[in-house]
Design a protein around this motif. Structure first.
Motif, mmCIF file in Angstrom:
data_model
loop_
_atom_site.group_PDB
_atom_site.id
_atom_site.type_symbol
_atom_site.label_atom_id
_atom_site.label_comp_id
_atom_site.label_asym_id
_atom_site.label_seq_id
_atom_site.Cartn_x
_atom_site.Cartn_y
_atom_site.Cartn_z
ATOM 1 N N ILE A 1 -5.198 -3.922 6.632
ATOM 2 C CA ILE A 1 -6.247 -4.938 6.768
ATOM 3 C C ILE A 1 -7.403 -4.626 5.829
ATOM 4 C CG2 ILE A 1 -8.006 -5.824 8.357
ATOM 5 C CD1 ILE A 1 -5.835 -5.627 10.584
ATOM 6 N N LEU A 2 -7.812 -3.363 5.798
ATOM 7 C CA LEU A 2 -8.915 -2.976 4.907
ATOM 8 C C LEU A 2 -8.539 -3.128 3.442
ATOM 9 C CD1 LEU A 2 -10.353 0.175 6.705
ATOM 10 C CD2 LEU A 2 -11.317 -2.136 6.619
ATOM 11 N N SER A 3 -7.300 -2.867 3.114
ATOM 12 C CA SER A 3 -6.852 -3.031 1.736
ATOM 13 C C SER A 3 -7.022 -4.478 1.282
ATOM 14 C CB SER A 3 -5.386 -2.609 1.605
ATOM 15 O OG SER A 3 -4.949 -2.747 0.279
ATOM 16 N N PHE B 1 -12.103 5.718 6.287
ATOM 17 C CA PHE B 1 -11.516 6.160 7.552
ATOM 18 C C PHE B 1 -12.346 5.642 8.728
ATOM 19 C CE2 PHE B 1 -10.456 8.806 11.111
ATOM 20 C CZ PHE B 1 -9.074 8.925 11.006
ATOM 21 N N ALA B 2 -13.664 5.677 8.602
ATOM 22 C CA ALA B 2 -14.534 5.192 9.684
ATOM 23 C C ALA B 2 -14.289 3.703 9.953
ATOM 24 C CB ALA B 2 -15.992 5.453 9.344
ATOM 25 N N LYS B 3 -14.126 2.910 8.880
ATOM 26 C CA LYS B 3 -13.830 1.481 9.058
ATOM 27 C C LYS B 3 -12.476 1.300 9.747
ATOM 28 C CE LYS B 3 -16.306 -0.412 5.052
ATOM 29 N NZ LYS B 3 -16.109 -1.123 3.774
ATOM 30 N N ALA B 4 -11.486 2.082 9.312
ATOM 31 C CA ALA B 4 -10.150 1.984 9.911
ATOM 32 C C ALA B 4 -10.193 2.392 11.386
ATOM 33 C CB ALA B 4 -9.153 2.840 9.138
ATOM 34 N N LYS B 5 -10.922 3.455 11.669
ATOM 35 C CA LYS B 5 -11.053 3.919 13.049
ATOM 36 C C LYS B 5 -11.682 2.843 13.917
ATOM 37 C CE LYS B 5 -13.213 7.648 15.744
ATOM 38 N NZ LYS B 5 -14.331 7.034 16.439
ATOM 39 N N SER B 6 -12.703 2.178 13.412
ATOM 40 C CA SER B 6 -13.339 1.081 14.161
ATOM 41 C C SER B 6 -12.348 -0.039 14.440
ATOM 42 C CB SER B 6 -14.529 0.526 13.382
ATOM 43 O OG SER B 6 -15.549 1.470 13.314
ATOM 44 N N LEU B 7 -11.509 -0.361 13.451
ATOM 45 C CA LEU B 7 -10.501 -1.398 13.662
ATOM 46 C C LEU B 7 -9.457 -0.966 14.694
ATOM 47 C CD1 LEU B 7 -9.740 -2.908 10.130
ATOM 48 C CD2 LEU B 7 -10.533 -4.114 12.167
ATOM 49 N N VAL B 8 -9.074 0.311 14.680
ATOM 50 C CA VAL B 8 -8.143 0.814 15.688
ATOM 51 C C VAL B 8 -8.731 0.610 17.076
ATOM 52 C CG1 VAL B 8 -7.078 2.895 16.653
ATOM 53 C CG2 VAL B 8 -6.970 2.486 14.193
ATOM 54 N N LEU C 1 -10.980 -1.501 17.988
ATOM 55 C CA LEU C 1 -11.125 -2.930 18.270
ATOM 56 C C LEU C 1 -9.789 -3.588 18.593
ATOM 57 C CD1 LEU C 1 -13.079 -5.441 18.197
ATOM 58 C CD2 LEU C 1 -12.407 -5.667 15.788
ATOM 59 N N THR C 2 -8.725 -3.169 17.911
ATOM 60 C CA THR C 2 -7.455 -3.892 17.974
ATOM 61 C C THR C 2 -6.323 -3.156 18.673
ATOM 62 O OG1 THR C 2 -6.677 -2.932 15.892
ATOM 63 C CG2 THR C 2 -7.962 -4.976 15.742
ATOM 64 N N SER C 3 -6.397 -1.856 18.785
ATOM 65 C CA SER C 3 -5.303 -1.010 19.277
ATOM 66 C C SER C 3 -4.128 -0.927 18.305
ATOM 67 C CB SER C 3 -4.811 -1.461 20.652
ATOM 68 O OG SER C 3 -5.853 -1.309 21.588
ATOM 69 N N LEU C 4 -4.321 -1.351 17.057
ATOM 70 C CA LEU C 4 -3.322 -1.110 16.022
ATOM 71 C C LEU C 4 -3.402 0.350 15.611
ATOM 72 C CD1 LEU C 4 -3.902 -4.188 13.664
ATOM 73 C CD2 LEU C 4 -2.045 -3.878 15.318
ATOM 74 N N ASP C 5 -2.401 0.832 14.877
ATOM 75 C CA ASP C 5 -2.481 2.198 14.364
ATOM 76 C C ASP C 5 -3.257 2.215 13.045
ATOM 77 O OD1 ASP C 5 -0.704 1.456 12.300
ATOM 78 O OD2 ASP C 5 1.013 2.345 13.287
ATOM 79 N N LEU C 6 -3.532 3.418 12.560
ATOM 80 C CA LEU C 6 -4.319 3.554 11.335
ATOM 81 C C LEU C 6 -3.637 2.905 10.137
ATOM 82 C CD1 LEU C 6 -5.688 7.176 11.728
ATOM 83 C CD2 LEU C 6 -7.062 5.096 11.544
ATOM 84 N N SER C 7 -2.338 3.038 10.034
ATOM 85 C CA SER C 7 -1.618 2.447 8.912
ATOM 86 C C SER C 7 -1.848 0.936 8.862
ATOM 87 C CB SER C 7 -0.122 2.749 9.027
ATOM 88 O OG SER C 7 0.587 2.141 7.986
ATOM 89 N N ASP C 8 -1.721 0.257 9.995
ATOM 90 C CA ASP C 8 -1.952 -1.182 10.038
ATOM 91 C C ASP C 8 -3.403 -1.520 9.704
ATOM 92 O OD1 ASP C 8 0.685 -1.671 10.706
ATOM 93 O OD2 ASP C 8 0.290 -1.935 12.839
ATOM 94 N N THR D 1 0.846 -1.189 0.000
ATOM 95 C CA THR D 1 0.000 0.000 0.000
ATOM 96 C C THR D 1 0.882 1.240 0.000
ATOM 97 O OG1 THR D 1 -0.090 0.226 2.401
ATOM 98 C CG2 THR D 1 -1.740 -1.227 1.383
ATOM 99 N N PRO D 2 0.345 2.386 -0.402
ATOM 100 C CA PRO D 2 1.135 3.618 -0.298
ATOM 101 C C PRO D 2 1.613 3.882 1.129
ATOM 102 C CG PRO D 2 -0.796 3.989 -1.672
ATOM 103 C CD PRO D 2 -0.944 2.611 -1.064
ATOM 104 N N PHE D 3 0.762 3.608 2.120
ATOM 105 C CA PHE D 3 1.170 3.790 3.511
ATOM 106 C C PHE D 3 2.417 2.956 3.825
ATOM 107 C CE2 PHE D 3 -1.379 6.331 6.318
ATOM 108 C CZ PHE D 3 -2.549 6.557 5.612
ATOM 109 N N CYS D 4 2.402 1.692 3.420
ATOM 110 C CA CYS D 4 3.539 0.814 3.713
ATOM 111 C C CYS D 4 4.799 1.269 2.993
ATOM 112 C CB CYS D 4 3.213 -0.620 3.337
ATOM 113 S SG CYS D 4 1.936 -1.367 4.344
ATOM 114 N N PHE D 5 4.639 1.717 1.753
ATOM 115 C CA PHE D 5 5.785 2.216 0.993
ATOM 116 C C PHE D 5 6.451 3.373 1.723
ATOM 117 C CE2 PHE D 5 7.067 5.461 -2.229
ATOM 118 C CZ PHE D 5 8.257 4.871 -2.599
ATOM 119 N N TYR D 6 5.661 4.384 2.089
ATOM 120 C CA TYR D 6 6.235 5.552 2.760
ATOM 121 C C TYR D 6 6.744 5.208 4.157
ATOM 122 C CZ TYR D 6 4.524 8.274 -1.140
ATOM 123 O OH TYR D 6 4.309 8.761 -2.392
#
Length: 161
Positions: free
Chosen positions: A115-117, A95-102, A104-111, A40-45
Motif C-alpha cells: 500500500i505504501l509503495s 516502517f512507522a507508516k507500515a506499522k500504523s497501517l498494520v 489500522l487494518t490487521s494486514l501484515d507488514l508485507s501487505d 515490490t521486492p517483498f512480493c517477489f520473494y
C-alpha cells in the motif's frame, strides 16, 4: 488497456500468472497486455516462497513446474521491477507508516508495504485514471487498499480494469 498507468502485482496475483491455479485464466491475459507492470521486492520473494510451498508441501507443482515458474518470475522481476526506485522498506519512517497501517487494518507488514509503495513509491505521482492499480487475489488487502483510496483489481470477483 490504453491507459497510461502502472499495475502493481502482489504475490497472490504473481503466483497465478506464473503457475496454473484458479484465477490464472483471468489474470494472465491482463498481465500480458499491460505495458507498465511491476512488483515490490517483498512480493517477489513472497511469490517465490508460495511457489516453493506449492511444490514441496502441497504437491500442486512438480519440481520442473516449480523451477520453470520460479525462473520465469525471476527473469520478469529482473527485467521489470528490480531497478524501479521504490520506498526504502528499512527506513524508520517507512516502517512507522507500515506499522500504523498494520494496526489500522490487521494486514501484515508485507501487505502494508505494498500500500505504501503505491502511495509513496516511484509511480505515486500517477493519479486519476492513470493511478497505479493494485492487482491482487487477496480480498483483505483489496479492501484495505480501497480504504486508503487506492485503485484495486480484486481479480477473484471483479472484471479486469
Amino acid at each position: 488497456m490504453g491507459d497510461c498507468r502502472a499495475s502493481l502485482f502482489d504475490a497472490s496475483a504473481l503466483v497465478k500468472v506464473f503457475s496454473q491455479e484458479p484465477g490464472t485464466e483471468i489474470v494472465r491475459p491482463y498481465f500480458n497486455s499491460e505495458s507498465t507492470k511491476y512488483t515490490t521486492p517483498f512480493c517477489f520473494y513472497e511469490a517465490l516462497n508460495v511457489l516453493k510451498g506449492k511444490w514441496l508441501y502441497k504437491n500442486q507443482l512438480t519440481k520442473d513446474e516449480y523451477l520453470s515458474a520460479a525462473y520465469r518470475l525471476s527473469i520478469w522481476f529482473g527485467a521489470s521491477s528490480r531497478k524501479v526506485k521504490d520506498i526504502e522498506f528499512t527506513e524508520p519512517m517507512t516502517f512507522a507508516k507500515a506499522k500504523s497501517l498494520v494496526e489500522l487494518t490487521s494486514l501484515d507488514l508485507s501487505d502494508c508495504f505494498q500500500i505504501l509503495s503505491i502511495k509513496d513509491g516511484y509511480f505515486s505521482p500517477l493519479y486519476n485514471d492513470s493511478a497505479t492499480i493494485l492487482v491482487t487475489a487477496d480480498k483483505n488487502l483489496s479492501i484495505a487498499a480501497r480504504d486508503q483510496s487506492l485503485r484495486v483489481w480484486y481479480l477473484m470477483e471483479e472484471p479486469a480494469p
